[in-house]
Design an enzyme around this catalytic site. Structure first.
Site, PDB file in Angstrom:
ATOM      1  N   ARG A   1       0.816  -1.214   0.000  1.00  0.00           N
ATOM      2  CA  ARG A   1       0.000   0.000   0.000  1.00  0.00           C
ATOM      3  C   ARG A   1       0.853   1.269   0.000  1.00  0.00           C
ATOM      4  O   ARG A   1       0.463   2.281  -0.556  1.00  0.00           O
ATOM      5  CB  ARG A   1      -0.923  -0.010   1.222  1.00  0.00           C
ATOM      6  CG  ARG A   1      -1.741   1.255   1.353  1.00  0.00           C
ATOM      7  CD  ARG A   1      -2.267   1.443   2.764  1.00  0.00           C
ATOM      8  NE  ARG A   1      -3.293   0.467   3.091  1.00  0.00           N
ATOM      9  CZ  ARG A   1      -3.565   0.073   4.346  1.00  0.00           C
ATOM     10  NH1 ARG A   1      -2.874   0.547   5.344  1.00  0.00           N
ATOM     11  NH2 ARG A   1      -4.521  -0.789   4.581  1.00  0.00           N
ATOM     12  N   TYR A   2       1.990   1.219   0.662  1.00  0.00           N
ATOM     13  CA  TYR A   2       2.861   2.389   0.767  1.00  0.00           C
ATOM     14  C   TYR A   2       4.025   2.242  -0.211  1.00  0.00           C
ATOM     15  O   TYR A   2       4.364   1.139  -0.621  1.00  0.00           O
ATOM     16  CB  TYR A   2       3.397   2.505   2.196  1.00  0.00           C
ATOM     17  CG  TYR A   2       2.344   2.778   3.239  1.00  0.00           C
ATOM     18  CD1 TYR A   2       1.772   4.031   3.366  1.00  0.00           C
ATOM     19  CD2 TYR A   2       1.930   1.767   4.106  1.00  0.00           C
ATOM     20  CE1 TYR A   2       0.819   4.274   4.337  1.00  0.00           C
ATOM     21  CE2 TYR A   2       0.973   2.016   5.086  1.00  0.00           C
ATOM     22  CZ  TYR A   2       0.418   3.272   5.194  1.00  0.00           C
ATOM     23  OH  TYR A   2      -0.530   3.523   6.153  1.00  0.00           O
TER      24      TYR A   2
ATOM     25  N   ARG B   1       7.380   0.008   1.378  1.00  0.00           N
ATOM     26  CA  ARG B   1       7.320  -1.089   2.338  1.00  0.00           C
ATOM     27  C   ARG B   1       6.082  -1.947   2.102  1.00  0.00           C
ATOM     28  O   ARG B   1       5.073  -1.458   1.588  1.00  0.00           O
ATOM     29  CB  ARG B   1       7.336  -0.565   3.776  1.00  0.00           C
ATOM     30  CG  ARG B   1       6.288   0.481   4.101  1.00  0.00           C
ATOM     31  CD  ARG B   1       6.824   1.420   5.188  1.00  0.00           C
ATOM     32  NE  ARG B   1       5.792   2.301   5.736  1.00  0.00           N
ATOM     33  CZ  ARG B   1       5.419   3.441   5.144  1.00  0.00           C
ATOM     34  NH1 ARG B   1       5.932   3.790   3.979  1.00  0.00           N
ATOM     35  NH2 ARG B   1       4.499   4.203   5.709  1.00  0.00           N
TER      36      ARG B   1
ATOM     37  N   CYS C   1      -3.301 -17.237  15.507  1.00  0.00           N
ATOM     38  CA  CYS C   1      -2.737 -16.496  16.638  1.00  0.00           C
ATOM     39  C   CYS C   1      -2.777 -17.381  17.880  1.00  0.00           C
ATOM     40  O   CYS C   1      -3.488 -18.375  17.921  1.00  0.00           O
ATOM     41  CB  CYS C   1      -3.555 -15.236  16.919  1.00  0.00           C
ATOM     42  SG  CYS C   1      -3.458 -14.003  15.606  1.00  0.00           S
TER      43      CYS C   1
ATOM     44  N   CYS D   1      -7.987 -11.604  19.659  1.00  0.00           N
ATOM     45  CA  CYS D   1      -8.509 -10.320  20.131  1.00  0.00           C
ATOM     46  C   CYS D   1      -9.885 -10.138  19.504  1.00  0.00           C
ATOM     47  O   CYS D   1     -10.031 -10.253  18.290  1.00  0.00           O
ATOM     48  CB  CYS D   1      -7.614  -9.169  19.681  1.00  0.00           C
ATOM     49  SG  CYS D   1      -5.846  -9.426  19.957  1.00  0.00           S
TER      50      CYS D   1
ATOM     51  N   CYS E   1     -10.311  -7.923  16.336  1.00  0.00           N
ATOM     52  CA  CYS E   1      -9.296  -8.184  15.310  1.00  0.00           C
ATOM     53  C   CYS E   1      -9.641  -7.505  13.982  1.00  0.00           C
ATOM     54  O   CYS E   1     -10.722  -7.704  13.437  1.00  0.00           O
ATOM     55  CB  CYS E   1      -9.145  -9.676  15.087  1.00  0.00           C
ATOM     56  SG  CYS E   1      -7.994 -10.077  13.745  1.00  0.00           S
TER      57      CYS E   1
ATOM     58  N   ARG F   1      -8.373  -8.159  11.178  1.00  0.00           N
ATOM     59  CA  ARG F   1      -8.372  -9.148  10.090  1.00  0.00           C
ATOM     60  C   ARG F   1      -9.234 -10.347  10.414  1.00  0.00           C
ATOM     61  O   ARG F   1      -8.954 -11.466   9.993  1.00  0.00           O
ATOM     62  CB  ARG F   1      -6.949  -9.601   9.780  1.00  0.00           C
ATOM     63  CG  ARG F   1      -6.121  -8.523   9.188  1.00  0.00           C
ATOM     64  CD  ARG F   1      -4.874  -8.936   8.472  1.00  0.00           C
ATOM     65  NE  ARG F   1      -4.141  -7.700   8.260  1.00  0.00           N
ATOM     66  CZ  ARG F   1      -3.135  -7.286   9.028  1.00  0.00           C
ATOM     67  NH1 ARG F   1      -2.670  -8.059   9.995  1.00  0.00           N
ATOM     68  NH2 ARG F   1      -2.567  -6.122   8.800  1.00  0.00           N
TER      69      ARG F   1
ATOM     70  N   ASP G   1     -10.373   0.060  14.256  1.00  0.00           N
ATOM     71  CA  ASP G   1     -10.899  -0.015  12.897  1.00  0.00           C
ATOM     72  C   ASP G   1     -12.390  -0.367  12.907  1.00  0.00           C
ATOM     73  O   ASP G   1     -12.890  -0.932  13.877  1.00  0.00           O
ATOM     74  CB  ASP G   1     -10.131  -1.074  12.094  1.00  0.00           C
ATOM     75  CG  ASP G   1      -8.673  -0.667  11.871  1.00  0.00           C
ATOM     76  OD1 ASP G   1      -8.399   0.549  11.844  1.00  0.00           O
ATOM     77  OD2 ASP G   1      -7.825  -1.569  11.730  1.00  0.00           O
TER      78      ASP G   1
ATOM     79  N   ASP H   1      -6.383   4.343  10.833  1.00  0.00           N
ATOM     80  CA  ASP H   1      -6.110   3.663   9.572  1.00  0.00           C
ATOM     81  C   ASP H   1      -7.366   3.874   8.725  1.00  0.00           C
ATOM     82  O   ASP H   1      -8.424   3.304   9.012  1.00  0.00           O
ATOM     83  CB  ASP H   1      -5.818   2.178   9.818  1.00  0.00           C
ATOM     84  CG  ASP H   1      -4.928   1.582   8.743  1.00  0.00           C
ATOM     85  OD1 ASP H   1      -4.912   2.128   7.612  1.00  0.00           O
ATOM     86  OD2 ASP H   1      -4.252   0.571   9.015  1.00  0.00           O
TER      87      ASP H   1
ATOM     88  N   LYS I   1      -2.535   4.898   7.262  1.00  0.00           N
ATOM     89  CA  LYS I   1      -2.562   5.440   8.619  1.00  0.00           C
ATOM     90  C   LYS I   1      -2.418   6.963   8.582  1.00  0.00           C
ATOM     91  O   LYS I   1      -1.492   7.476   7.967  1.00  0.00           O
ATOM     92  CB  LYS I   1      -1.420   4.837   9.437  1.00  0.00           C
ATOM     93  CG  LYS I   1      -1.537   3.324   9.596  1.00  0.00           C
ATOM     94  CD  LYS I   1      -0.344   2.766  10.334  1.00  0.00           C
ATOM     95  CE  LYS I   1      -0.371   1.253  10.386  1.00  0.00           C
ATOM     96  NZ  LYS I   1      -0.053   0.613   9.092  1.00  0.00           N
TER      97      LYS I   1
END
Ligand SMILES: *Cc1c(COP(=O)(O)O)cnc(C)c1O
Length: 400
Positions: A120-121, A124, A133, A137, A140, A142, A301, A338, A345
């Protein structure tokens, strides 16, 4: 309120698993094998609220339930509002969906250049290397793919991703995430880091992982040696509340730091978890004690089923304002949103600049006093300019 020198906050011991031999407890594979993953298992150890009962029954079709014994011990089982509890035990509201919510809230699918690789950037990439995981969480970002509860069937393709990075010489920074990259075994981590380090234009590698928080036993001296071998490796952990700062996490951070890994922290601003100044201050002070530099504080998010956990953005701005100048600069994270639809971000800051004119900038300090500072004018030197405090004008701190 959270005295950092009180030892009971750091030393938790084995708690409910005091009967388990220490070598098992300290083995990360034992922690994975003994995770609590069902309503029945949770109920063996605690009584759930009706809201949580509903959550554990319905919400797992969105994101699996898993809590390591180590992290479960950090829950105050008598307190339904426990900030650790809210992060990992599903609640009924997870089944609700609001119009602002999305399955892919930051638009990653649109920037996926190979399965698992998000570009996206400009310089990077984000490399999602697994969908698993140690614990999940409930907010999450994702959850569409993590734990595979939604049948995404995420299959990262390492070869395709590595080839893309090899062919894109502008990529100087690779961020491994997932899921949690430290779910991979040492052999796989060693292989991936080795392949990436062999690419001449990749200057360094970053890892985003909550495993030091959920399962600090994973951070072994052997893993530290792998990081040392492939360094520079930077690592971002994810601590939201001071009670997550334990002796075990501190020891894991020691191994990382002495393996040459700089550690950052990314917190998510969560309702009733860390959206107040005392909690946030205690958290960031403890992070510094563990050699962890607070990096980002994320506005949560717009993930499907997350409204009950999202705090208002204004609270985040007020928090940062209450920290800047009032405590160590190193302790203060950058508050970001974000942006939806792949905007990336965006830093969100309290307003310190009151105005910029042809002549000067007028700014406000952390106490609310105004100061002026001249613009640089190379051609015409200043004849007279009064810098500094403007006759002790104090304005109230106003958020944008
Ligand atoms: C967050 C993120 C990064 C890293 O951003 P930094 O601000 O450099 O930490 C890179 N790629 C994607 C897609 C991201 O979401």
């Amino acid at each position: 309120m959270f005295p950092n020198d009180r030892l009971e906050f750091w030393f938790r011991g084995q708690g409910l698993w005091a009967h388990v031999p220490q070598d098992k407890w300290k083995n990360w594979r034992w922690q994975i094998q003994n995770r609590l993953t069902s309503l029945e298992q949770l109920q063996e150890f605690m009584s759930l609220t009706p809201d949580e009962l509903q959550g554990c029954t319905h919400a797992r079709s969105k994101l699996s339930l898993a809590i390591t014994p180590y992290f479960f011990n950090l829950i105050d089982r008598e307190n339904p509002d426990c900030p650790i509890r809210k992060q990992v035990i599903p609640r009924g509201d997870e089944a609700l969906t609001f119009p602002e919510e999305m399955l892919d809230p930051v638009g990653e699918e649109g920037a996926m250049v190979a399965p698992g690789l998000v570009h996206r950037y400009p310089d990077r990439v984000l490399f999602l290397v697994t969908d698993r995981c140690a614990s999940y969480c409930r907010y999450c970002t994702r959850s569409r793919l993590v734990s595979n509860a939604q049948d995404y069937n995420f299959q990262p393709q390492y070869q395709a991703a590595l080839e893309y990075i090899e062919n894109h010489t502008e990529v100087r920074d690779v961020l491994l995430s997932g899921g949690d990259p430290l779910m991979l075994n040492d052999v796989k981590i060693d292989y991936l880091l080795g392949r990436l380090r062999a690419i001449p234009h990749v200057e360094f590698i970053r890892i985003g992982s909550r495993i030091p928080v959920f399962m600090p036993q994973r951070i072994t001296p052997e893993l530290g040696d792998i990081f040392k071998k492939h360094g520079p490796i930077w690592l971002s952990i994810h601590v939201n509340h001071p009670h997550e700062c334990t002796q075990e996490l501190k020891e894991a951070c020691d191994i990382l730091a002495f393996s040459g890994v700089p550690i950052g922290n990314q917190s998510v601003l969560l309702d009733g978890v860390n959206d107040n100044v005392d909690t946030m201050k205690s958290l960031i002070h403890r992070l510094l004690i563990m050699r962890v530099r607070p990096y980002y504080l994320y506005q949560c998010d717009l993930i499907t089923g997350s409204r009950h956990l999202r705090a208002d953005v204004k609270k985040g701005i007020e928090l940062i304002q209450a920290l800047r100048g009032h405590t160590t600069g190193y302790a203060i994270p950058q508050f970001v949103i974000d942006a939806p639809d792949g905007g990336g971000k965006i830093p969100i800051n309290p307003e310190y600049v009151k105005s910029i004119t042809e002549e000067e900038i007028i700014m406000r300090n952390y106490e609310g006093f105004e100061y002026r500072y001249p613009r640089v004018k190379k051609a015409t030197p200043h004849t007279s300019f009064q810098t500094g405090n403007i006759a002790s004008v104090k304005t109230t701190c106003e958020c944008r």
